[in-house]
Design a protein around this motif. Structure first.
Motif, PDB file in Angstrom:
ATOM      1  N   LEU A  63       0.711  -1.326   0.075  1.00 45.92           N
ATOM      2  CA  LEU A  63      -0.029  -0.215   0.052  1.00 45.92           C
ATOM      3  C   LEU A  63       0.977   1.425  -0.059  1.00 45.92           C
ATOM      4  N   TYR A  64       0.616   2.137  -0.901  1.00 43.78           N
ATOM      5  CA  TYR A  64       1.433   3.268  -1.175  1.00 43.78           C
ATOM      6  C   TYR A  64       0.675   4.486  -0.379  1.00 43.78           C
ATOM      7  N   SER A  65       1.130   5.109   0.533  1.00 46.77           N
ATOM      8  CA  SER A  65       0.179   6.498   1.220  1.00 46.77           C
ATOM      9  C   SER A  65      -0.012   7.610   0.366  1.00 46.77           C
ATOM     10  N   GLN A  66      -1.195   8.096   0.028  1.00 46.68           N
ATOM     11  CA  GLN A  66      -1.483   9.352  -0.457  1.00 46.68           C
ATOM     12  C   GLN A  66      -1.616  10.316   0.557  1.00 46.68           C
ATOM     13  N   ASN A  67      -1.394   9.914   1.853  1.00 47.78           N
ATOM     14  CA  ASN A  67      -1.806  10.816   2.902  1.00 47.78           C
ATOM     15  C   ASN A  67      -0.180  11.893   2.631  1.00 47.78           C
ATOM     16  N   THR A  68      -0.173  12.764   2.622  1.00 48.44           N
ATOM     17  CA  THR A  68       0.877  13.697   2.656  1.00 48.44           C
ATOM     18  C   THR A  68       1.505  14.128   4.155  1.00 48.44           C
ATOM     19  N   LYS A  69       0.623  13.674   4.945  1.00 48.52           N
ATOM     20  CA  LYS A  69       0.617  14.236   6.485  1.00 48.52           C
ATOM     21  C   LYS A  69       1.074  12.753   7.160  1.00 48.52           C
ATOM     22  N   GLU A  70       1.203  11.795   6.480  1.00 49.64           N
ATOM     23  CA  GLU A  70       1.695  10.460   7.111  1.00 49.64           C
ATOM     24  C   GLU A  70       3.078  10.841   7.681  1.00 49.64           C
ATOM     25  N   PRO A  71       3.353  10.620   8.978  1.00 49.06           N
ATOM     26  CA  PRO A  71       4.528  10.976   9.534  1.00 49.06           C
ATOM     27  C   PRO A  71       5.560   9.949   9.518  1.00 49.06           C
ATOM     28  N   LEU A  72       5.248   8.666   9.532  1.00 46.51           N
ATOM     29  CA  LEU A  72       6.495   7.641   9.730  1.00 46.51           C
ATOM     30  C   LEU A  72       6.885   6.951   8.217  1.00 46.51           C
ATOM     31  N   CYS A  73       6.032   6.829   7.420  1.00 45.87           N
ATOM     32  CA  CYS A  73       6.482   5.739   6.121  1.00 45.87           C
ATOM     33  C   CYS A  73       5.504   6.090   5.068  1.00 45.87           C
TER      34      CYS A  73
END
Length: 214
Positions: free
Chosen positions: A118-128
């Motif tokens: 899964l590739y994060s689309q959340n630019t505020k994801e703080p860890l990975c």
């Protein structure tokens, strides 16, 4: 002479001989695009002072490499030497069954997407930037072209709690970088993993996925 456009009817969509043929054409097209992107990344990352740093492009490309089924070697981050470089220890491998990367706004559904990245689309994801569950391990990937990277200990602890709740055996935090020899893991972060108090086995690793020119 009058010619009606109705005389030039064409197919409104491509009709494929089979799903297999459609997939193969799509794979070839995507493969060409990925090779062009890889070559562009190699050129930018090889330039001493580029006008543009391709952070997001490297994230996307390296995620695709991981999901392609390519075997990627990781090295555990051990002691930090006097020069500030981490010392390599215990080589491990990561290899997925080939699949498409799954864009995701959060990682809460990882347990139902086992074996998929899964590739994060959340630019505020703080860890990975990406995550997966595979072989009873939670894999957390931080892609970076920088020389080092911040680490949010509290967020990592929450991922460890989730891993315990799903009865996983280990949490692996993996930096994915284009140049292994240039990246430095902060000693403080190495100490966090050595003095692990999360209640689950954890591992801090670094993997090199280097783009190459055409």
């Amino acid at each position: 002479m009058h010619v009606s456009t109705e005389d030039y009817h064409g197919p409104s969509a491509v009709t494929w001989a089979s799903d297999y043929v459609m997939r193969k054409v799509h794979e070839k097209y995507v493969g060409i695009e990925m090779r062009i992107l890889e070559s562009s990344l190699a050129k930018l990352l090889g330039t001493p002072q580029p006008l543009y740093l391709p952070y997001r492009e490297y994230e996307f490309w390296s995620c695709r490499i991981l999901a392609s089924g390519q075997q990627v070697q990781t090295l555990e981050a051990g002691q930090v030497s006097s020069t500030g470089q981490y010392e390599h220890d215990h080589a491990n491998d990561i290899q997925f069954v080939a699949h498409d990367v799954i864009p995701s706004s959060d990682f809460s559904k990882l347990h139902v997407k086992r074996g998929q990245l899964l590739y994060s689309q959340n630019t505020k994801e703080p860890l990975c930037d990406a995550a997966a569950i595979q072989n009873e391990e939670l894999l957390l990937f931080q892609m970076t072209i920088g020389l080092t990277h911040d680490f949010v200990e509290g967020k990592f602890a929450r991922y460890c709690t989730v891993a315990r709740q799903h009865n996983l055996e280990r949490v692996r935090f993996i930096y994915v970088v284009p140049f292994l020899g240039k990246f430095k893991v902060p000693k403080k972060q190495i100490d966090i993993f050595k003095n692990n108090t999360s209640g689950i086995n954890v591992r801090l690793e670094v993997a090199e996925i280097r783009p190459r020119r055409l």
